[in-house]
Design a protein around this motif. Structure first.
Motif, PDB file in Angstrom:
ATOM      1  N   ASP A  49     107.170  21.343 -23.164  1.00 38.26           N
ATOM      2  CA  ASP A  49     108.471  21.507 -23.809  1.00 38.26           C
ATOM      3  C   ASP A  49     109.641  21.559 -22.829  1.00 38.26           C
ATOM      4  OD1 ASP A  49     107.253  21.656 -26.358  1.00 38.26           O
ATOM      5  OD2 ASP A  49     106.847  23.777 -26.053  1.00 38.26           O
ATOM      6  N   THR A  50     109.372  21.500 -21.525  1.00 39.43           N
ATOM      7  CA  THR A  50     110.436  21.586 -20.528  1.00 39.43           C
ATOM      8  C   THR A  50     110.859  20.182 -20.103  1.00 39.43           C
ATOM      9  OG1 THR A  50     109.580  23.700 -19.730  1.00 39.43           O
ATOM     10  CG2 THR A  50     111.085  22.512 -18.283  1.00 39.43           C
ATOM     11  N   SER A  51     112.104  19.860 -20.414  1.00 35.47           N
ATOM     12  CA  SER A  51     112.639  18.536 -20.088  1.00 35.47           C
ATOM     13  C   SER A  51     112.963  18.433 -18.608  1.00 35.47           C
ATOM     14  CB  SER A  51     113.905  18.275 -20.896  1.00 35.47           C
ATOM     15  OG  SER A  51     113.622  18.277 -22.276  1.00 35.47           O
ATOM     16  N   VAL A  52     112.900  17.212 -18.092  1.00 30.73           N
ATOM     17  CA  VAL A  52     113.353  16.931 -16.731  1.00 30.73           C
ATOM     18  C   VAL A  52     114.562  16.008 -16.824  1.00 30.73           C
ATOM     19  CG1 VAL A  52     111.161  17.312 -15.562  1.00 30.73           C
ATOM     20  CG2 VAL A  52     111.662  15.061 -16.448  1.00 30.73           C
ATOM     21  N   PHE A  53     115.502  16.229 -15.915  1.00 30.09           N
ATOM     22  CA  PHE A  53     116.750  15.487 -15.929  1.00 30.09           C
ATOM     23  C   PHE A  53     117.037  14.928 -14.534  1.00 30.09           C
ATOM     24  CE2 PHE A  53     117.152  18.805 -19.162  1.00 30.09           C
ATOM     25  CZ  PHE A  53     117.425  18.044 -20.281  1.00 30.09           C
ATOM     26  N   GLU A  54     117.853  13.901 -14.482  1.00 28.04           N
ATOM     27  CA  GLU A  54     118.290  13.297 -13.225  1.00 28.04           C
ATOM     28  C   GLU A  54     118.718  14.398 -12.252  1.00 28.04           C
ATOM     29  OE1 GLU A  54     119.303  10.294 -10.555  1.00 28.04           O
ATOM     30  OE2 GLU A  54     118.469   9.930 -12.533  1.00 28.04           O
ATOM     31  N   GLY A  55     118.182  14.336 -11.028  1.00 27.10           N
ATOM     32  CA  GLY A  55     118.573  15.271  -9.986  1.00 27.10           C
ATOM     33  C   GLY A  55     117.834  16.597  -9.979  1.00 27.10           C
ATOM     34  N   ASP A  56     116.930  16.824 -10.952  1.00 27.37           N
ATOM     35  CA  ASP A  56     116.161  18.076 -10.951  1.00 27.37           C
ATOM     36  C   ASP A  56     115.364  18.214  -9.668  1.00 27.37           C
ATOM     37  OD1 ASP A  56     116.996  19.070 -13.374  1.00 27.37           O
ATOM     38  OD2 ASP A  56     115.148  18.588 -14.453  1.00 27.37           O
ATOM     39  N   GLN A  57     115.199  19.463  -9.237  1.00 24.66           N
ATOM     40  CA  GLN A  57     114.359  19.759  -8.079  1.00 24.66           C
ATOM     41  C   GLN A  57     113.072  20.389  -8.596  1.00 24.66           C
ATOM     42  OE1 GLN A  57     116.233  21.778  -4.838  1.00 24.66           O
ATOM     43  NE2 GLN A  57     118.203  20.797  -5.246  1.00 24.66           N
ATOM     44  N   ILE A  58     111.962  19.716  -8.330  1.00 18.62           N
ATOM     45  CA  ILE A  58     110.648  20.134  -8.806  1.00 18.62           C
ATOM     46  C   ILE A  58     109.767  20.462  -7.612  1.00 18.62           C
ATOM     47  CG2 ILE A  58     108.646  19.490 -10.202  1.00 18.62           C
ATOM     48  CD1 ILE A  58     111.182  19.388 -11.873  1.00 18.62           C
ATOM     49  N   GLU A  59     109.151  21.620  -7.646  1.00 13.76           N
ATOM     50  CA  GLU A  59     108.150  21.980  -6.641  1.00 13.76           C
ATOM     51  C   GLU A  59     106.824  22.133  -7.371  1.00 13.76           C
ATOM     52  OE1 GLU A  59     108.528  22.259  -3.295  1.00 13.76           O
ATOM     53  OE2 GLU A  59     110.630  21.666  -3.524  1.00 13.76           O
ATOM     54  N   ILE A  60     105.787  21.502  -6.862  1.00 12.39           N
ATOM     55  CA  ILE A  60     104.460  21.549  -7.478  1.00 12.39           C
ATOM     56  C   ILE A  60     103.477  22.039  -6.423  1.00 12.39           C
ATOM     57  CG2 ILE A  60     102.626  20.263  -8.629  1.00 12.39           C
ATOM     58  CD1 ILE A  60     104.820  18.196  -9.415  1.00 12.39           C
ATOM     59  N   VAL A  61     102.805  23.128  -6.749  1.00 13.37           N
ATOM     60  CA  VAL A  61     101.792  23.692  -5.839  1.00 13.37           C
ATOM     61  C   VAL A  61     100.437  23.537  -6.501  1.00 13.37           C
ATOM     62  CG1 VAL A  61     101.005  25.772  -4.675  1.00 13.37           C
ATOM     63  CG2 VAL A  61     103.456  25.370  -4.942  1.00 13.37           C
ATOM     64  N   THR A  62      99.491  22.914  -5.775  1.00  7.66           N
ATOM     65  CA  THR A  62      98.124  22.784  -6.285  1.00  7.66           C
ATOM     66  C   THR A  62      97.223  23.738  -5.535  1.00  7.66           C
ATOM     67  OG1 THR A  62      97.622  21.020  -4.718  1.00  7.66           O
ATOM     68  CG2 THR A  62      98.428  20.346  -6.876  1.00  7.66           C
ATOM     69  N   PHE A  63      96.151  24.138  -6.181  1.00  7.51           N
ATOM     70  CA  PHE A  63      95.211  25.056  -5.578  1.00  7.51           C
ATOM     71  C   PHE A  63      93.959  24.304  -5.153  1.00  7.51           C
ATOM     72  CE2 PHE A  63      97.941  27.591  -8.183  1.00  7.51           C
ATOM     73  CZ  PHE A  63      98.194  28.687  -7.380  1.00  7.51           C
ATOM     74  N   VAL A  64      93.487  24.623  -3.971  1.00 11.00           N
ATOM     75  CA  VAL A  64      92.302  23.977  -3.431  1.00 11.00           C
ATOM     76  C   VAL A  64      91.283  25.068  -3.112  1.00 11.00           C
ATOM     77  CG1 VAL A  64      91.395  22.578  -1.557  1.00 11.00           C
ATOM     78  CG2 VAL A  64      93.706  22.148  -2.412  1.00 11.00           C
ATOM     79  N   GLY A  65      90.087  24.908  -3.651  1.00  9.13           N
ATOM     80  CA  GLY A  65      89.019  25.863  -3.368  1.00  9.13           C
ATOM     81  C   GLY A  65      88.228  25.432  -2.150  1.00  9.13           C
ATOM     82  N   GLY A  66      87.518  26.347  -1.624  1.00 12.66           N
ATOM     83  CA  GLY A  66      86.698  25.996  -0.465  1.00 12.66           C
ATOM     84  C   GLY A  66      86.117  27.244   0.163  1.00 12.66           C
ATOM     85  N   GLY A  67      85.400  27.038   1.181  1.00 10.24           N
ATOM     86  CA  GLY A  67      84.859  28.207   1.819  1.00 10.24           C
ATOM     87  C   GLY A  67      83.957  27.842   2.966  1.00 10.24           C
TER      88      GLY A  67
END
Length: 67
Positions: A49-67
């Motif tokens: 439901d969240t619109s994106v518009f010209e010039g928006d700043q988006i940060e996306i963080v993904t999670f990585v498992g491991g060990g």
């Protein structure tokens, strides 16, 4: 439409209307991610439901498992 995604300018189709659309475009729809739009952290249930518009700043963080 021009967005800033993780600090990089990205040109995306005008068909992308929501954060969920953007995640699909970037191939991240099946990943566990945290999304920040214009310095506001979004809940996962709000991506559709969240619109994106010209010039928006988006940060996306993904999670990585491991060990």
């Amino acid at each position: 439409m021009n967005l800033k995604v993780n600090g990089r300018q990205v040109d995306v189709s005008s068909d992308i209307k929501t954060v969920a659309d953007l995640l699909i475009h970037l191939g991240l729809e099946t990943k566990i991610v945290v999304v920040e739009r214009n310095q506001d952290i979004l809940q996962k249930e709000d991506h559709q439901d969240t619109s994106v518009f010209e010039g928006d700043q988006i940060e996306i963080v993904t999670f990585v498992g491991g060990g």
